[in-house]
Design an enzyme around this catalytic site. Sequence first.
Site, PDB file in Angstrom:
ATOM      1  N   GLY A  47      -4.711  35.647 -24.988  1.00 54.01           N
ATOM      2  CA  GLY A  47      -4.052  36.333 -25.638  1.00 54.01           C
ATOM      3  C   GLY A  47      -3.999  36.137 -27.303  1.00 54.01           C
ATOM      4  O   GLY A  47      -4.493  35.184 -27.630  1.00 54.01           O
ATOM      5  N   HIS A  48      -3.380  37.001 -27.892  1.00 51.71           N
ATOM      6  CA  HIS A  48      -3.670  36.808 -29.516  1.00 51.71           C
ATOM      7  C   HIS A  48      -2.635  35.794 -30.061  1.00 51.71           C
ATOM      8  O   HIS A  48      -1.750  35.595 -29.264  1.00 51.71           O
ATOM      9  CB  HIS A  48      -3.084  38.383 -30.145  1.00 51.71           C
ATOM     10  N   ASN A  49      -3.034  35.346 -31.065  1.00 45.77           N
ATOM     11  CA  ASN A  49      -2.241  34.135 -31.659  1.00 45.77           C
ATOM     12  C   ASN A  49      -2.423  32.975 -30.960  1.00 45.77           C
ATOM     13  O   ASN A  49      -1.398  32.140 -31.273  1.00 45.77           O
ATOM     14  CB  ASN A  49      -0.779  34.479 -32.058  1.00 45.77           C
TER      15      ASN A  49
END
Lengths: 324, 324, 324
Positions: free
Chosen positions: B223-225
């Site tokens: 996922g992002h980050n």
Amino acid sequence: MQLSLAFIVEALGGTLRGNPALEIQGLAPLESAQSQHISFLSNPRYQAQLRATGAGCVIVAPALQDMAPTGVALIVADNPYLYFARLTQLWRQQQTRSRVPGIHPSAVVDPSAQVDATAFVGPLCVVEQGARIGPGTVLKSRVTVGEDCVIGARCILHAGVVIGADGFGFAPDGERWEKIEQLGAVRIGDDVEIGANTCIDRGALQDTVIEDGVKLDNLIQIGHNVRVGRNTAMAGCVGVAGSATIGEHCTIGGGAVVLGHLKIADGVNISAATVVTKSIAKPGHYTGVFPLDDNASWERNAATLKQLHTLRDRIKTLEKENKP
Amino acid sequence: MQLSLAFIVEALGGTLRGNPALEIQGLAPLESAQSQHISFLSNPRYQAQLRATGAGCVIVAPALQDMAPTGVALIVADNPYLYFARLTQLWRQQQTRSRVPGIHPSAVVDPSAQVDATAFVGPLCVVEQGARIGPGTVLKSRVTVGEDCVIGARCILHAGVVIGADGFGFAPDGERWEKIEQLGAVRIGDDVEIGANTCIDRGALQDTVIEDGVKLDNLIQIGHNVRVGRNTAMAGCVGVAGSATIGEHCTIGGGAVVLGHLKIADGVNISAATVVTKSIAKPGHYTGVFPLDDNASWERNAATLKQLHTLRDRIKTLEKENKP
Amino acid sequence: MQLSLAFIVEALGGTLRGNPALEIQGLAPLESAQSQHISFLSNPRYQAQLRATGAGCVIVAPALQDMAPTGVALIVADNPYLYFARLTQLWRQQQTRSRVPGIHPSAVVDPSAQVDATAFVGPLCVVEQGARIGPGTVLKSRVTVGEDCVIGARCILHAGVVIGADGFGFAPDGERWEKIEQLGAVRIGDDVEIGANTCIDRGALQDTVIEDGVKLDNLIQIGHNVRVGRNTAMAGCVGVAGSATIGEHCTIGGGAVVLGHLKIADGVNISAATVVTKSIAKPGHYTGVFPLDDNASWERNAATLKQLHTLRDRIKTLEKENKP
């Protein structure tokens, strides 16, 4: 498009009770079918739906033929579900859109790959060096078949499938990982269907093998050196880790995980989302899923679960105390 | 293709005990190897296989060299498994099929993207605006590298990989969702391998980061980050939710899920199919998997599990009653 | 790129407290923002971060506007998180890279497909016969939209998405499986976003339906005949088996599995990695996850779990014995 009942029975067999000239315009479930539709009843539990159906024609087993309302045509067949499956195929074939065999001009096929003249390689597929695609096999679109991998006859590979990516093999070298080149390939038998974005890795030294008649749904991961036995079916999102051997005629439910190096016997059914952590020697139905609950109840039970071993000891103690 | 033992030892080191002119035609596992094969023994538990092997040559540790049957050539090396890994690489290199660097004509590479002259961008890949691909890196086929994403040196991205799709970010606006544009990118270090159809999302404001030496298997979702620390390895079908931070030298088993915003320390090993629901501050081996059982036993135990908290209370009551 | 606070407030509303000429060069989280950045505070729990922030401007709710340090510009808005979402969109729009609508020359679009003139079909996409793509919809890259599938307006389909692969349907024919041709299609509403490598299968007889406003993350599997209700959101790696009906405004956590033919009511929240094994009639939060533990503790508890039903019986016995 429409097909007459006469045409259907001529093509697929079965005994028609009703007007052979009746034109059918589509297939529909029993509960929503209308007079232009054909439907089927395979499970006697749904007899009530048969009595209430608006279908023009219903495919039924001999034992149920007298349950149908008058005015509904019947095709009586020993195995209505199988008959229905063949009818979907007949329907598809009659649609004007027929797939011409050949290699779509946008596909990238290595000159050393062998694609049977009756196979279809769809748009934007990649077939690498030395790969072989058997007769009647269809690669839908955006499928990759890696170097030296072999696909049998009459297979269907859906969009995004990746056959023959490297298996996941690394030797530890202090803190870093040294790649183990994957020198095997993938061998897929005849009549295999592989769902969208499913991946089957090439073997480390020998081949990963998918036997005849295997059906794999979407987004499945098959690790290197795995063998999947004949006619085994797996639902979506299953993961099979490296070097597992899965028998024939097994079913594996969606989201299940099979750990590496395990052996699963023929005729095993694994429930959805179950984790297979040890080999299974006997046919049967196996499950391991945390039961669903409302979140508050789950929190209480999950917290207690972490003391389960202690609870067992407390029960033992109580039992000793109760012994005179 | 064949390589002499002399050639192998010249290239990879180790002490040869046997005929340097012996030609090896393939690598094989100890139990199925024949006289034209080379094999290896890394785990002393499999000594019996060494004694019974038909291999022409075996790579062994110094301590095991006297266990081999006479007539079997040996390459004695401190770390046979690592030696074997390097041998697979040597084997691959010697195969006539060498990959010429460059961009396949069917790939779509934005003019503003920077692809190192020694990188390989395979058939039907997409490299978007401002992306950068480092030296020696290989994008196999049908890989997408999104806008402004950076891939380091000597990486391998297998077919179907998607780097830099939008992270999953939405702000609730009454009943509907308002999209949060994902303004970060993905930064991938050196020597990273990414399996088929794996996805790494771009960050919301800052970058998603995969550090040097990370190995990701197929069908993984990052996922992002997220930040994945150096040399961490994840098996297939793992899901890592947004903003999780995973340490260095971790291993995460297939199908495991790591929830969002968690921190996992360096040196943590997560078992396959385990759900990580809280941060892990200490190195160690962590598990959370419902044990497999035959379905009937599972049903009984699962039903009882929903009353576990109540059972605990009943044990407490019994304990109180037993106190005089 | 930079935007003045005056420009931002002009475009998005809100009350500015600070210098309208201040130029913002980026968006950043509160804890790492510097004087050239704009940030936001939506959760009152993070007030301390507001007091310590180095941001040049912060978007805050009216109730929190007096907590900010002097010298920090504020945009006061009723819903700072929603305001922030719209600001990310404004930022993206202002970037010079605008996407020109149209069909990328490398895409393969069947002449019978209807692609709205304002839609974008990215590189190496496949749009099959009879498919329809609505206005403003974006297919990023390497997306497949199958025969007769319909995508509404303003949708975003990320790289590798497969819409309309065959549902997984086979009738048993002795030991082998007979394919049930999938005669339905997929209908996707407006404002739907679909993550990378996610698959949505076509229906067997009727269509698989994704209603308006649904948001699906990466690597999700949606089986045939499924209906997903309006504005429902699913995180990565979810699997929804065939013929499940999921209500409106639900959230389904990453890696969760929904079994086939189930009905989930509106407003249901399923925790990550939970297996939904029965229909859910009431809104609420539902969970079923084995709790994480260190491996040794897990082994003890998991072993005991297989005797749980027996433990219950032993408690019953103890209770009977304790009754006078």
